[in-house]
Design a protein around this motif. Structure first.
Motif, PDB file in Angstrom:
ATOM      1  N   PHE A 212       0.814  -1.212   0.000  1.00  0.00           N
ATOM      2  CA  PHE A 212       0.000   0.000   0.000  1.00  0.00           C
ATOM      3  C   PHE A 212       0.850   1.267   0.000  1.00  0.00           C
ATOM      4  O   PHE A 212       0.494   2.277  -0.613  1.00  0.00           O
ATOM      5  CB  PHE A 212      -0.926  -0.019   1.220  1.00  0.00           C
ATOM      6  N   PHE A 213       1.998   1.219   0.664  1.00  0.00           N
ATOM      7  CA  PHE A 213       2.878   2.379   0.752  1.00  0.00           C
ATOM      8  C   PHE A 213       3.906   2.407  -0.382  1.00  0.00           C
ATOM      9  O   PHE A 213       4.753   3.303  -0.422  1.00  0.00           O
ATOM     10  CB  PHE A 213       3.585   2.398   2.108  1.00  0.00           C
ATOM     11  N   GLY A 214       3.850   1.427  -1.283  1.00  0.00           N
ATOM     12  CA  GLY A 214       4.736   1.403  -2.442  1.00  0.00           C
ATOM     13  C   GLY A 214       5.943   0.513  -2.311  1.00  0.00           C
ATOM     14  O   GLY A 214       6.686   0.334  -3.281  1.00  0.00           O
ATOM     15  N   ASN A 215       6.176  -0.064  -1.128  1.00  0.00           N
ATOM     16  CA  ASN A 215       7.374  -0.875  -0.896  1.00  0.00           C
ATOM     17  C   ASN A 215       7.302  -2.221  -1.620  1.00  0.00           C
ATOM     18  O   ASN A 215       6.252  -2.869  -1.644  1.00  0.00           O
ATOM     19  CB  ASN A 215       7.545  -1.151   0.602  1.00  0.00           C
ATOM     20  N   LEU A 216       8.420  -2.639  -2.180  1.00  0.00           N
ATOM     21  CA  LEU A 216       8.539  -3.981  -2.744  1.00  0.00           C
ATOM     22  C   LEU A 216       8.910  -4.951  -1.627  1.00  0.00           C
ATOM     23  O   LEU A 216       9.807  -4.670  -0.827  1.00  0.00           O
ATOM     24  CB  LEU A 216       9.591  -4.008  -3.846  1.00  0.00           C
ATOM     25  N   ARG A 217       8.234  -6.093  -1.580  1.00  0.00           N
ATOM     26  CA  ARG A 217       8.445  -7.044  -0.495  1.00  0.00           C
ATOM     27  C   ARG A 217       9.050  -8.340  -1.032  1.00  0.00           C
ATOM     28  O   ARG A 217       8.680  -8.814  -2.118  1.00  0.00           O
ATOM     29  CB  ARG A 217       7.107  -7.357   0.186  1.00  0.00           C
ATOM     30  N   ASP A 218       9.938  -8.916  -0.258  1.00  0.00           N
ATOM     31  CA  ASP A 218      10.511 -10.221  -0.579  1.00  0.00           C
ATOM     32  C   ASP A 218       9.583 -11.281   0.003  1.00  0.00           C
ATOM     33  O   ASP A 218       9.460 -11.416   1.225  1.00  0.00           O
ATOM     34  CB  ASP A 218      11.909 -10.339   0.019  1.00  0.00           C
ATOM     35  N   LEU A 219       8.936 -12.047  -0.847  1.00  0.00           N
ATOM     36  CA  LEU A 219       7.934 -13.006  -0.387  1.00  0.00           C
ATOM     37  C   LEU A 219       8.517 -14.370  -0.026  1.00  0.00           C
ATOM     38  O   LEU A 219       7.863 -15.162   0.654  1.00  0.00           O
ATOM     39  CB  LEU A 219       6.870 -13.193  -1.471  1.00  0.00           C
ATOM     40  N   LYS A 220       9.726 -14.647  -0.468  1.00  0.00           N
ATOM     41  CA  LYS A 220      10.282 -15.991  -0.284  1.00  0.00           C
ATOM     42  C   LYS A 220      10.378 -16.418   1.179  1.00  0.00           C
ATOM     43  O   LYS A 220       9.934 -17.521   1.532  1.00  0.00           O
ATOM     44  CB  LYS A 220      11.645 -16.091  -0.969  1.00  0.00           C
ATOM     45  N   PRO A 221      10.936 -15.586   2.071  1.00  0.00           N
ATOM     46  CA  PRO A 221      11.014 -16.052   3.473  1.00  0.00           C
ATOM     47  C   PRO A 221       9.644 -16.190   4.117  1.00  0.00           C
ATOM     48  O   PRO A 221       9.448 -17.054   4.987  1.00  0.00           O
ATOM     49  CB  PRO A 221      11.851 -14.966   4.161  1.00  0.00           C
ATOM     50  N   ILE A 222       8.688 -15.384   3.690  1.00  0.00           N
ATOM     51  CA  ILE A 222       7.332 -15.497   4.241  1.00  0.00           C
ATOM     52  C   ILE A 222       6.701 -16.796   3.774  1.00  0.00           C
ATOM     53  O   ILE A 222       6.058 -17.514   4.552  1.00  0.00           O
ATOM     54  CB  ILE A 222       6.483 -14.284   3.823  1.00  0.00           C
ATOM     55  N   ALA A 223       6.896 -17.124   2.493  1.00  0.00           N
ATOM     56  CA  ALA A 223       6.371 -18.383   1.966  1.00  0.00           C
ATOM     57  C   ALA A 223       6.988 -19.573   2.694  1.00  0.00           C
ATOM     58  O   ALA A 223       6.282 -20.533   3.044  1.00  0.00           O
ATOM     59  CB  ALA A 223       6.651 -18.478   0.467  1.00  0.00           C
ATOM     60  N   ALA A 224       8.276 -19.508   2.926  1.00  0.00           N
ATOM     61  CA  ALA A 224       8.965 -20.618   3.589  1.00  0.00           C
ATOM     62  C   ALA A 224       8.425 -20.834   4.998  1.00  0.00           C
ATOM     63  O   ALA A 224       8.172 -21.978   5.413  1.00  0.00           O
ATOM     64  CB  ALA A 224      10.474 -20.354   3.623  1.00  0.00           C
ATOM     65  N   LYS A 225       8.241 -19.751   5.749  1.00  0.00           N
ATOM     66  CA  LYS A 225       7.735 -19.875   7.125  1.00  0.00           C
ATOM     67  C   LYS A 225       6.286 -20.360   7.111  1.00  0.00           C
ATOM     68  O   LYS A 225       5.893 -21.215   7.917  1.00  0.00           O
ATOM     69  CB  LYS A 225       7.833 -18.514   7.822  1.00  0.00           C
ATOM     70  N   ALA A 226       5.485 -19.839   6.194  1.00  0.00           N
ATOM     71  CA  ALA A 226       4.092 -20.267   6.114  1.00  0.00           C
ATOM     72  C   ALA A 226       4.001 -21.760   5.805  1.00  0.00           C
ATOM     73  O   ALA A 226       3.254 -22.499   6.462  1.00  0.00           O
ATOM     74  CB  ALA A 226       3.360 -19.456   5.044  1.00  0.00           C
ATOM     75  N   HIS A 227       4.771 -22.211   4.822  1.00  0.00           N
ATOM     76  CA  HIS A 227       4.718 -23.619   4.426  1.00  0.00           C
ATOM     77  C   HIS A 227       5.234 -24.531   5.537  1.00  0.00           C
ATOM     78  O   HIS A 227       4.745 -25.661   5.688  1.00  0.00           O
ATOM     79  CB  HIS A 227       5.521 -23.830   3.146  1.00  0.00           C
ATOM     80  N   ALA A 228       6.185 -24.065   6.307  1.00  0.00           N
ATOM     81  CA  ALA A 228       6.709 -24.861   7.418  1.00  0.00           C
ATOM     82  C   ALA A 228       5.632 -25.119   8.466  1.00  0.00           C
ATOM     83  O   ALA A 228       5.697 -26.112   9.200  1.00  0.00           O
ATOM     84  CB  ALA A 228       7.908 -24.154   8.054  1.00  0.00           C
TER      85      ALA A 228
END
Length: 447
Positions: A212-228
């Motif tokens: 929303f504020f324009g920042n680009l986010r790295d999704l890989k570590p979030i995906a890894a933690k979610a899948h774990a």
């Protein structure tokens, strides 16, 4: 003369059957301050000519997006739409078409829906896409419900960088289903510790990039933690043009990708109709909402198209439906598909490059204005600036000078203490003269 087929006794019988005391009880979920306390203050009667003149005067007070330097974004973006798009979608066979209940009759409609799905899959880096949702916000709500079905859990974690309207839709749908929603605080700097919120009860994590504020986010570590923890990652975007420049969510191991496709082929349209994009990993295909078109061959071996999946309440038992969204945004989908076809892969990438370059040029120029700070470390075509005064005041002052400077964060996040923040978007429509006019007007206002 109004025709009222029900008597008072009929209405009382109906209320008693559903177990409420009066009609007002049916609106108990609407906030009290949003309900009208009296009829709208309008004349009882006016002639047609008088009404036309009154509405024309009201309309003249609007500032058209194409008439001034325009830097408004926050989920709806002004892009150039080739004249070919509007010309083609207004052909009678498109403008009036609707997929019938024998869908294979409408081969042309099914074909462009199939092409649209192919485009969305390629853009998002996902294996399968549906034939659209109403818009990005309702698509996000449906993605959360889908994650609950897949995981058999009911807790969603929403990033503080998720568009407030999208978060509101998720919370509204979740409240009706008694699901749990954990919403992180607004995350201007993209420094939230969303990983700490993921546990074995989490169904899904919803993260927007660019946020929303324009920042680009790295999704890989979030995906890894979610899948774990057995949870799904739902990746959201509001600016589809960004997918021409950033790593697609599918390549960052997102499970469901959803967002707004308005930027391609569709004008601002006073906020709608828009087109929601929805894609997922193929193993979740039967839990996807909406409908999905497929390619096959007919009895003569000729290429043909079919409605492959349509798990909605009109086609199957209501309690087995995956969505209460009853159709796809067909005409908006067609506009999207035509525009994407005109651009092609190289053209879409070039469009994204121009958007980013324009935004960087504007951010650099605004950073040179005394009292103004650009808060983003990374962005695509939208970013957040900090002003020395409330952003809403400055937006109004610049609008009076013929410049639409952006969206005050306080408009979408009232009471969050972010009154001095302004969201600024710069697309391919902005020229050097537009940027110079914005910077000069802002510097004059802050002097």
């Amino acid at each position: 003369m109004r025709y009222l087929p029900l008597s008072d006794a009929d209405r009382q019988d109906m209320l008693a059957r559903i177990g409420v005391a009066d009609v007002d009880a049916l609106f108990s979920d609407v906030p009290a301050d949003k309900l009208l306390k009296a009829p709208v203050d309008l004349p009882r009667a006016k002639g047609e000519l008088e009404v036309e003149r009154i509405l024309a005067r009201m309309s003249a007070r609007n500032v058209a997006a194409s008439s001034v330097p325009f830097f408004v974004g926050a989920g709806a973006y002004k892009h150039h739409v080739p004249a070919t798009v509007d010309h083609l979608i207004q052909r009678s066979e498109f403008l009036t078409s609707y997929t019938p209940y024998q869908p294979e009759i409408a081969q042309g409609t099914l074909q462009y829906l199939f092409e649209f799905q192919t485009q969305v899959s390629a853009l998002t880096g996902m294996e399968v896409a549906n034939a659209s949702m109403y818009d990005g916000s309702t698509g996000t709500g449906e993605a959360v419900l889908m994650a609950h079905r897949v995981t058999k859990r009911n807790k969603a974690v929403l990033s503080g960088g998720l568009h407030p309207h999208y978060a509101d839709v998720v919370r509204t749908l979740s409240e009706m289903a008694n699901d749990e929603v954990v919403t992180l605080a607004p995350d201007v700097a993209a420094t939230e510790d969303i990983l700490a919120q993921i546990d074995d009860q989490t169904s899904c994590v919803v993260v927007q990039s660019p946020d929303f504020f324009g920042n680009l986010r790295d999704l890989k570590p979030i995906a890894a933690k979610a899948h774990a923890h057995g949870a799904l990652l739902i990746a959201v975007f509001t600016e589809v043009v960004a997918l021409g420049a950033v790593t697609p969510p599918g390549e960052q191991d997102a499970d469901i990708v959803v967002g707004e496709g308005q930027s391609i082929g569709n004008a601002l349209n006073f906020g709608g109709p828009y087109v929601g994009l929805f894609a997922a990993k193929s193993k979740y295909i039967r839990q996807m909402p909406g409908r999905l078109c497929g390619e096959t061959v007919d009895a003569s071996g000729q290429r043909g198209f079919v409605l492959t999946l349509s798990t909605r309440e009109q086609h199957i038992r209501r309690d087995k439906a995956t969505s209460n969204i009853c159709t796809n945004s067909g005409l908006c989908v067609l506009a999207f598909t035509i525009h994407m076809t005109l651009l092609g892969q190289a053209g879409f990438t070039r469009l994204a490059e121009v958007n980013h370059a324009n935004a960087v040029a504007l951010a650099d120029a605004l950073a040179g204005v005394k009292g103004v700070s650009v808060l983003n470390q990374s962005f695509f075509n939208e970013f957040t600036v900090k002003l020395p005064r409330p952003a809403a005041e400055i937006v109004e002052a610049l609008a009076a000078k013929g410049i639409l400077a952006g969206v005050p964060v306080s408009r979408l996040l009232p009471g969050a203490g972010l009154d001095d923040l302004l969201l600024v978007a710069s697309t391919e429509i902005n020229t050097n003269e537009d940027r110079a006019a914005f910077v000069a007007a802002l510097a004059e206002e802050l002097a």
